[in-house]
Enzyme design. Sequence first.
Site, PDB file in Angstrom:
ATOM      1  N   CYS A  81       0.840  -1.196   0.000  1.00  0.00           N
ATOM      2  CA  CYS A  81       0.000   0.000   0.000  1.00  0.00           C
ATOM      3  C   CYS A  81       0.880   1.253   0.000  1.00  0.00           C
ATOM      4  O   CYS A  81       1.486   1.563  -1.018  1.00  0.00           O
ATOM      5  CB  CYS A  81      -0.991  -0.040   1.150  1.00  0.00           C
ATOM      6  SG  CYS A  81      -2.476   0.893   0.769  1.00  0.00           S
ATOM      7  N   HIS A 109      -3.582  -5.100   0.509  1.00  0.00           N
ATOM      8  CA  HIS A 109      -2.983  -5.614   1.760  1.00  0.00           C
ATOM      9  C   HIS A 109      -2.995  -7.142   1.774  1.00  0.00           C
ATOM     10  O   HIS A 109      -3.913  -7.743   2.346  1.00  0.00           O
ATOM     11  CB  HIS A 109      -3.757  -5.075   2.972  1.00  0.00           C
ATOM     12  CG  HIS A 109      -3.539  -3.625   3.211  1.00  0.00           C
ATOM     13  ND1 HIS A 109      -2.506  -3.150   3.978  1.00  0.00           N
ATOM     14  CD2 HIS A 109      -4.205  -2.541   2.760  1.00  0.00           C
ATOM     15  CE1 HIS A 109      -2.547  -1.824   4.006  1.00  0.00           C
ATOM     16  NE2 HIS A 109      -3.568  -1.429   3.271  1.00  0.00           N
ATOM     17  N   GLU A 169      -1.370  -9.102   3.505  1.00  0.00           N
ATOM     18  CA  GLU A 169      -1.183  -9.683   4.847  1.00  0.00           C
ATOM     19  C   GLU A 169      -2.496 -10.162   5.462  1.00  0.00           C
ATOM     20  O   GLU A 169      -2.492 -11.056   6.304  1.00  0.00           O
ATOM     21  CB  GLU A 169      -0.489  -8.677   5.775  1.00  0.00           C
ATOM     22  CG  GLU A 169      -1.293  -7.452   6.206  1.00  0.00           C
ATOM     23  CD  GLU A 169      -1.183  -6.272   5.232  1.00  0.00           C
ATOM     24  OE1 GLU A 169      -0.894  -6.515   4.044  1.00  0.00           O
ATOM     25  OE2 GLU A 169      -1.414  -5.125   5.650  1.00  0.00           O
TER      26      GLU A 169
END
Length: 542
Positions: free
Chosen positions: A380, A506, A508
């Site tokens: 990001c 994102h 993650e």
Amino acid sequence: MAKYVFVTGGVVSSLGKGITSASLGTLLKRRGFKVSIMKLDPYINVDAGTMSPFQHGEVFVTWDGAETDLDLGHYERFIDENISGANSCTTGKIYSSVILREREGGYNGETVQVIPHITNEIQDRILKVGKNKDVVIAEIGGTVGDIEGLPYLEAIRQFSRRIGRENILYCHVTLVPYIAASGELKTKPTQHSVNELRRIGIQPDLIVCRSQYHVNADLREKIGLFCTVSPDCVFEAKDSNSIYQVPFDLKEQGFDTTVLKELGLPISSEPDMEDWKEFSRRFNTLEKELTIALVGKYTEIKDAYLSVNEALSHAGIANGVKIKVLPVAAEDLETKDPATLLANVDAIVVPGGFGLRGVEGMVLTAQYARENDIPYFGICLGMQVAVIEFARNVLGLDEANSLEMVEETEHAVICLMGEHKNIANLGESSRLGEYPCNLVTGSKSSAIYDEKMINERHRHRFEFNNEYIDMFEKSGMKIAGVCPTGGQVEIIENTNNAWMIGVQFHPEFLSRPVRPHPLFRDFIAAAIAKKNNAEDNKESKR
Ligand code: GLN
């Protein structure tokens, strides 16, 4: 109809209620039950989106774009299912909808009060999450005794009248502290906090004792006696070297079978934990270590990049290495030499962030990684700074000065997204939740994912300015992923480097312990390769 386990916390916060809830969810799901987990948070913010990571840790984003508490991340990683914004309920949300209904005349002239209107609204939301589920685990944020938690406790007390006491379990997670001076574990705080619960009208069925040391049978007997709970329903949650060990520790004590028995649910097979067992075994036998610099804005807060840390550790385990994350404050890079601050790191991650503080330090980090060919993963904001750096130092662009918020230029390489330009409210102006991304054939990312199209989660307001696509590509910064619906650049790859990838989303949030995210897995593999290469070179020079 779903059965419910309500998880409350006593004595202090940060006891691991979230991990206890998530662990129970894992065990029940792996026994074949349809499980959902929700969090009821007593703060007045409508969602976690406006909260600083300094105060509240990471903001976890669900597939449907809700900005939630980081515990939802634990839930998803543990039960390995995407949960929705409805699983996160805050006082702000509850009051907003009650007040809106009141303004619309929805209460027929009644005086709108905490009881029953607020408590009913809470219960309605709890009921909704139970649709098509066997068990819902609902965690109440905060600690019993907090003023703001009272409506929730009252709501879950009343809930037993709504669905029947036999369909509900109250599980209280509490602290059993060790007093060094007397060399003893103490049960008194637990007794007090259970008394506090009872005062509200809730008698816990299960007590989970968080402790530094083993809570032996005598202590459990004592807690059972004072708290009117069978000693068989008192469990120990001893500090563990990994959160992923907790389901095993609880299972060994029969936590999940007790829950099923108490709820009148069948106990047929054992939970299938084979892959988790293997994951845990690997975790405990890692020898080699890899140092990854995490260059961000909130590095002094442990939980601010929780999902990034987790995703790195999942990827490390998959690659057989232990990950040591070295937090580096982005601002420090503005005054100190990057080569000193980032010496001896094997790879660099620049995670997400909002606002300008630290951005220049991140740009310098991206430059250092590019010039020294150190594996770089920009997430990001981390992608955006890599773009800015490339624009400034490789393409020599003036406008590359370069986040639109720095300079009011229409031609900034990282600019506010068109449709969001005129919206002042941060929450409403972000691109949130899951969006598709087409992967460009032949790109590194398409090989890493081994897919043509992916879905990833977003939380941003700025984007890559598409007028620069050609210029970037000609100099080796390839666009590897584009959103088919909005045209946003989602992935950039610097093809002059061994591993320099930036993603607007994102990743993650989608990494799971037994299913690490492909980009993280490949990033760690690249860092290992680079490290091995360097060691080989050293060897051959000797
Ligand atoms: N602040 C940047 C944006 O709004 C990056 C956001 C993020 O990293 N989550 O686009």
